[in-house]
Motif scaffolding. Sequence first.
Motif, PDB file in Angstrom:
ATOM      1  N   SER A  32      -1.206  -5.139  -2.935  1.00  0.00           N
ATOM      2  CA  SER A  32      -2.120  -4.432  -3.820  1.00  0.00           C
ATOM      3  C   SER A  32      -3.209  -3.784  -2.969  1.00  0.00           C
ATOM      4  O   SER A  32      -3.305  -4.022  -1.770  1.00  0.00           O
ATOM      5  N   GLY A  33      -4.017  -2.976  -3.591  1.00  0.00           N
ATOM      6  CA  GLY A  33      -5.089  -2.311  -2.866  1.00  0.00           C
ATOM      7  C   GLY A  33      -4.674  -0.916  -2.442  1.00  0.00           C
ATOM      8  O   GLY A  33      -3.699  -0.358  -2.924  1.00  0.00           O
ATOM      9  N   ASP A  34      -5.433  -0.370  -1.506  1.00  0.00           N
ATOM     10  CA  ASP A  34      -5.199   1.008  -1.077  1.00  0.00           C
ATOM     11  C   ASP A  34      -4.001   1.156  -0.159  1.00  0.00           C
ATOM     12  O   ASP A  34      -3.387   2.204  -0.097  1.00  0.00           O
ATOM     13  N   ARG A  36      -2.003   1.677   3.354  1.00  0.00           N
ATOM     14  CA  ARG A  36      -2.275   2.447   4.568  1.00  0.00           C
ATOM     15  C   ARG A  36      -1.754   3.864   4.413  1.00  0.00           C
ATOM     16  O   ARG A  36      -0.809   4.115   3.662  1.00  0.00           O
ATOM     17  N   ALA A  37      -2.358   4.776   5.135  1.00  0.00           N
ATOM     18  CA  ALA A  37      -1.889   6.169   5.138  1.00  0.00           C
ATOM     19  C   ALA A  37      -0.793   6.357   6.173  1.00  0.00           C
ATOM     20  O   ALA A  37       0.025   7.258   6.061  1.00  0.00           O
ATOM     21  N   GLN A  48       2.589  10.281   0.035  1.00  0.00           N
ATOM     22  CA  GLN A  48       1.705   9.975  -1.096  1.00  0.00           C
ATOM     23  C   GLN A  48       2.500   9.405  -2.270  1.00  0.00           C
ATOM     24  O   GLN A  48       2.021   8.502  -2.962  1.00  0.00           O
ATOM     25  N   ARG A  51       2.980   5.767  -1.738  1.00  0.00           N
ATOM     26  CA  ARG A  51       1.734   5.014  -1.919  1.00  0.00           C
ATOM     27  C   ARG A  51       1.346   4.913  -3.385  1.00  0.00           C
ATOM     28  O   ARG A  51       0.746   3.931  -3.806  1.00  0.00           O
ATOM     29  N   ARG A  52       1.719   5.930  -4.190  1.00  0.00           N
ATOM     30  CA  ARG A  52       1.465   5.854  -5.642  1.00  0.00           C
ATOM     31  C   ARG A  52       2.420   4.874  -6.304  1.00  0.00           C
ATOM     32  O   ARG A  52       2.024   4.106  -7.181  1.00  0.00           O
ATOM     33  N   PRO A  55       1.491   0.551  -4.649  1.00  0.00           N
ATOM     34  CA  PRO A  55       0.127   0.372  -4.131  1.00  0.00           C
ATOM     35  C   PRO A  55       0.108  -0.747  -3.093  1.00  0.00           C
ATOM     36  O   PRO A  55       0.739  -1.779  -3.269  1.00  0.00           O
ATOM     37  N   GLY A  56      -0.571  -0.501  -2.012  1.00  0.00           N
ATOM     38  CA  GLY A  56      -0.628  -1.498  -0.954  1.00  0.00           C
ATOM     39  C   GLY A  56       0.475  -1.357   0.070  1.00  0.00           C
ATOM     40  O   GLY A  56       0.632  -2.211   0.937  1.00  0.00           O
ATOM     41  N   ARG A  58       2.400  -0.680   3.300  1.00  0.00           N
ATOM     42  CA  ARG A  58       1.924  -0.702   4.678  1.00  0.00           C
ATOM     43  C   ARG A  58       2.960  -0.147   5.655  1.00  0.00           C
ATOM     44  O   ARG A  58       2.672   0.004   6.840  1.00  0.00           O
TER      45      ARG A  58
END
Length: 87
Positions: A32-34, A36-37, A48, A51-52, A55-56, A58
């Motif tokens: 969970s959380g943001d 990594r890019a 993206q 990542r959507r 979430p989270g 890595r």
Amino acid sequence: MANGWARDGAVQDQIDDSVKDALVIARSRLPSGDGRAECEECGEPIPQARRRALPGARTCVECQTKRDARPSFSAFNRRGSKDSQLR
């Protein structure tokens, strides 16, 4: 079905509660959380859309696929037979 002092459906209720508990534990382990890019293994950008969707995240899809393909071993005997316990 006679099952002692338990009411009808008590066994099924216990099974349902066990499944619900397992789901809560599994969901708590999800990242969970943001996140990594960039992938923490290869350094490539994580799209993206990934990542959507996760979430989270890595790792990129390629690195996660390689990570999932690695064999994992457990010290627990899941076969349950006496022969496998004696080996």
